[in-house]
Scaffold this active site. Structure first.
Site, PDB file in Angstrom:
ATOM      1  N   GLY A 109       0.773  -1.241   0.000  1.00 53.91           N
ATOM      2  CA  GLY A 109       0.000   0.000   0.000  1.00 53.91           C
ATOM      3  C   GLY A 109       0.800   1.283   0.000  1.00 53.91           C
ATOM      4  O   GLY A 109       0.221   2.359   0.156  1.00 53.91           O
TER       5      GLY A 109
ATOM      6  N   GLU B 249       4.461  -6.153   2.022  1.00 52.24           N
ATOM      7  CA  GLU B 249       4.112  -6.778   0.729  1.00 52.24           C
ATOM      8  C   GLU B 249       3.902  -5.689  -0.329  1.00 52.24           C
ATOM      9  O   GLU B 249       2.785  -5.464  -0.794  1.00 52.24           O
ATOM     10  CB  GLU B 249       2.805  -7.585   0.892  1.00 52.24           C
ATOM     11  N   PRO B 250       4.945  -4.996  -0.719  1.00 54.57           N
ATOM     12  CA  PRO B 250       4.777  -3.909  -1.683  1.00 54.57           C
ATOM     13  C   PRO B 250       4.546  -4.411  -3.113  1.00 54.57           C
ATOM     14  O   PRO B 250       5.264  -5.298  -3.584  1.00 54.57           O
ATOM     15  CB  PRO B 250       6.109  -3.155  -1.597  1.00 54.57           C
ATOM     16  N   GLY B 251       3.545  -3.871  -3.762  1.00 53.79           N
ATOM     17  CA  GLY B 251       3.291  -4.183  -5.173  1.00 53.79           C
ATOM     18  C   GLY B 251       3.662  -2.973  -6.015  1.00 53.79           C
ATOM     19  O   GLY B 251       4.719  -2.908  -6.647  1.00 53.79           O
TER      20      GLY B 251
ATOM     21  N   ARG C  41      -7.059   1.183 -15.235  1.00 49.70           N
ATOM     22  CA  ARG C  41      -6.973   2.011 -14.035  1.00 49.70           C
ATOM     23  C   ARG C  41      -7.631   3.394 -14.184  1.00 49.70           C
ATOM     24  O   ARG C  41      -8.366   3.815 -13.292  1.00 49.70           O
ATOM     25  CB  ARG C  41      -5.511   2.176 -13.578  1.00 49.70           C
TER      26      ARG C  41
ATOM     27  N   TYR D  13     -10.670   3.335 -11.610  1.00 45.53           N
ATOM     28  CA  TYR D  13     -10.377   4.017 -10.334  1.00 45.53           C
ATOM     29  C   TYR D  13     -10.272   5.533 -10.485  1.00 45.53           C
ATOM     30  O   TYR D  13      -9.837   6.200  -9.549  1.00 45.53           O
ATOM     31  CB  TYR D  13      -9.026   3.549  -9.775  1.00 45.53           C
TER      32      TYR D  13
ATOM     33  N   CYS E 259     -15.341  -0.444 -27.441  1.00 43.94           N
ATOM     34  CA  CYS E 259     -16.713   0.036 -27.512  1.00 43.94           C
ATOM     35  C   CYS E 259     -17.242   0.339 -26.112  1.00 43.94           C
ATOM     36  O   CYS E 259     -18.200  -0.289 -25.627  1.00 43.94           O
ATOM     37  CB  CYS E 259     -17.577  -0.990 -28.232  1.00 43.94           C
ATOM     38  N   GLU E 260     -16.587   1.197 -25.461  1.00 40.33           N
ATOM     39  CA  GLU E 260     -16.932   1.714 -24.134  1.00 40.33           C
ATOM     40  C   GLU E 260     -16.344   3.117 -24.097  1.00 40.33           C
ATOM     41  O   GLU E 260     -15.479   3.451 -24.908  1.00 40.33           O
ATOM     42  CB  GLU E 260     -16.246   0.920 -23.011  1.00 40.33           C
TER      43      GLU E 260
ATOM     44  N   TYR F   3      -0.610  -3.386 -11.974  1.00 44.52           N
ATOM     45  CA  TYR F   3      -2.035  -3.547 -12.274  1.00 44.52           C
ATOM     46  C   TYR F   3      -2.379  -3.006 -13.660  1.00 44.52           C
ATOM     47  O   TYR F   3      -3.457  -2.467 -13.882  1.00 44.52           O
ATOM     48  CB  TYR F   3      -2.904  -2.885 -11.186  1.00 44.52           C
TER      49      TYR F   3
HETATM   50  N1  LLP Z   1      -0.875  -7.272   0.091  1.00 44.60           N
HETATM   51  C1  LLP Z   1      -2.173  -7.575  -0.078  1.00 44.60           C
HETATM   52  C2  LLP Z   1      -2.799  -8.558   0.806  1.00 44.60           C
HETATM   53  C3  LLP Z   1      -2.911  -6.951  -1.094  1.00 44.60           C
HETATM   54  O1  LLP Z   1      -4.197  -7.235  -1.253  1.00 44.60           O
HETATM   55  C4  LLP Z   1      -2.266  -6.009  -1.951  1.00 44.60           C
HETATM   56  C5  LLP Z   1      -3.007  -5.367  -3.028  1.00 44.60           C
HETATM   57  C6  LLP Z   1      -0.900  -5.742  -1.747  1.00 44.60           C
HETATM   58  C7  LLP Z   1      -0.240  -6.387  -0.709  1.00 44.60           C
HETATM   59  C8  LLP Z   1      -0.122  -4.779  -2.613  1.00 44.60           C
HETATM   60  O2  LLP Z   1      -0.637  -3.502  -2.555  1.00 44.60           O
HETATM   61  P1  LLP Z   1       0.153  -2.309  -3.294  1.00 44.60           P
HETATM   62  O3  LLP Z   1       1.506  -2.163  -2.608  1.00 44.60           O
HETATM   63  O4  LLP Z   1       0.327  -2.700  -4.708  1.00 44.60           O
HETATM   64  O5  LLP Z   1      -0.697  -1.106  -3.138  1.00 44.60           O
HETATM   65  N2  LLP Z   1      -5.678  -2.766  -8.741  1.00 44.60           N
HETATM   66  C9  LLP Z   1      -5.579  -1.658  -7.810  1.00 44.60           C
HETATM   67  C10 LLP Z   1      -4.846  -2.012  -6.555  1.00 44.60           C
HETATM   68  C11 LLP Z   1      -5.441  -3.221  -5.868  1.00 44.60           C
HETATM   69  C12 LLP Z   1      -4.555  -3.732  -4.809  1.00 44.60           C
HETATM   70  C13 LLP Z   1      -5.001  -5.079  -4.369  1.00 44.60           C
HETATM   71  N3  LLP Z   1      -4.227  -5.584  -3.290  1.00 44.60           N
HETATM   72  C14 LLP Z   1      -4.925  -0.476  -8.520  1.00 44.60           C
HETATM   73  O6  LLP Z   1      -4.578  -0.589  -9.689  1.00 44.60           O
HETATM   74  O7  LLP Z   1      -4.800   0.594  -7.925  1.00 44.60           O
END
Ligand code: LLP
Length: 406
Positions: free
Chosen positions: A222, A263-265, A302, A306, A332-333, A360
């Site tokens: 997050g 858990e960084p994404g 996105r 969002y 077509c949206e 994402y």
């Molecule tokens: N850990 C868990 C349990 C999660 O559900 C997520 C993301 C993360 C870590 C990683 O979060 P991050 O660091 O990437 O913010 N598709 C959306 C974001 C959905 C995130 C879902 N879970 C977007 O494009 O903004």
């Protein structure tokens, strides 16, 4: 100075591999990982890349090569992580509302598991008792995140075991001898405010006394990354400092040492990714000038899903006179990437690079309108490598079974 790919490099990739094209920058991912290591150097931390942001196997392998662990959101992702060479001990499985069968599979694979429902926790306790350490995902009732769609920790959210069920958890721990090693929360995505993380830490540290075998506090992902120029992300140094202070203080008071997991994404891969599109048509309609590109919500949802803001560069004419465009897709949206956006003058055939597309982006792509998913390219040492070929007609039909002989 942050690492970026130059307009020239992106243009050459688009010319070489065609568009629409996802392009990723390996060294940028490494730079982000090193920022984490640096910010948290004084705290006992471990990082698990949230693979759901981008699961291409070459990306997973690269993430492993720089020393990062991986967090998976489905058992299929666990299998991909194993295929990418991660050892079970480097894999975490944090999911929601899954069947117990998937949890059993994860246990057989020997990975770390966070469980998010009382129902599965009870099944796990009955099946394995104290023999397999496990984590529990709590819903902390903290409102956080860029918007409600990506907020997961609030009191109406489906994610995690509501914190108010703590007595039930303790009862299960006692009755089934569960070995609870980890307390986990993930409150949302794009959390800029460091105090939100601190709130989560306080809440979890307060519960540690109930869990004698606890070793890990997992604060999820997050971290916010800047999407707009002049925007700032989460202050990682401040967060690193607060984490270190909190856990050091806790250890002094209680004599208990805890490791902190994240858990960084987005933080790792968002800024490392670009979606390159080609302008198919320019269309004037009253005051609005549309730049219609060869992509759409099927490739990057996105902005539409969002209301996310992604910077766009005209890499074919970076120094052109600025004009206002609505950058729209060919689906077509109403798939608007950007409204009334100032861009260097756009001509048909120009390449536009949509930035911050690493997280994402491809991962949420679909074949809507029977269009192909883009190819993916990874720049490593300034060399572009194809890591996924573009779909073809066979990909669209390969799982279909024609049963009518009409
Ligand atoms: N850990 C868990 C349990 C999660 O559900 C997520 C993301 C993360 C870590 C990683 O979060 P991050 O660091 O990437 O913010 N598709 C959306 C974001 C959905 C995130 C879902 N879970 C977007 O494009 O903004």
């Amino acid at each position: 100075m942050s690492l970026t790919l130059s307009p020239q490099q992106l243009k050459e990739a688009a010319e070489g591999f065609g568009t629409p094209l996802y392009v990723y920058h390996a060294e940028k991912i490494k730079e982000q990982y090193e920022k984490l290591l640096h910010a948290f150097q004084d705290a006992d931390t471990r990082f698990f890349y949230a693979a759901k942001a981008l699961t291409n196997i070459s990306i997973l392998k690269y993430i492993r090569s720089i020393g990062c662990n991986v967090d998976c959101s489905s058992f299929n992702e666990v299998q991909l992580a194993l295929k990418a060479g991660f050892a079970p001990n480097q894999i975490l499985y944090t999911s929601n509302n899954i069947s117990f069968d998937e949890i059993k599979n994860a246990k057989e694979a020997g990975v770390h598991i966070n469980i998010d429902s009382i129902s599965n926790l009870e099944k796990f306790g009955n099946a394995y008792g104290n023999s397999y350490p496990v984590g529990i995902r709590l819903r902390p009732n903290i409102m956080a995140g860029g918007n409600l769609k990506i907020a997961t920790g609030h009191s109406d959210s489906k994610f995690g075991i509501p914190i108010e069920d703590i007595e039930l958890i303790l009862k299960l721990q006692q009755e089934t001898k569960l070995h609870i090693r980890t307390l986990h929360i993930h409150t949302g995505s794009e959390i800029k405010d460091v105090s939100i993380f601190v709130q989560g830490i306080d809440l979890l540290l307060d519960l540690v006394k109930h869990f004698s075998q606890l070793e890990v506090i997992d604060l999820g992902g997050g971290f916010k990354v800047p999407y707009k120029k002049n925007e700032t992300g989460t202050d990682m140094h401040e967060l690193g400092k607060r984490v270190q202070e909190k856990f050091e203080h806790f250890e002094k008071e209680t004599g208990r040492h805890l490791q902190v997991w994240f858990e960084p994404g987005k933080f790792l891969v968002s800024e490392a990714g670009y979606l390159i599109t080609k302008v198919n048509v320019l269309k004037q309609s009253g005051d609005i000038l549309f730049a219609g590109v060869d992509s759409g919500l099927n490739h990057l949802i996105r902005p539409m899903f969002y209301d996310a803001w992604h910077e766009i560069e005209n890499i074919s004419n970076p120094d052109g006179v600025l004009k206002k465009y609505n950058v729209v897709g060919n689906i077509c949206e109403t798939d608007t990437f950007a409204e009334a956006r100032l861009l260097p003058e756009v001509s048909e055939g120009d390449f536009l690079a949509i930035k911050n597309a690493g997280a994402y982006g491809f991962e949420m792509a679909s074949n809507y309108n029977s269009r192909y998913k883009p190819a993916e390219v990874l720049f490593l040492d300034d060399v572009p490598n194809l890591i996924r070929r573009r779909d073809n007609m066979e990909d669209l039909t390969k799982n279909q079974i024609e049963f009518l002989n009409l």
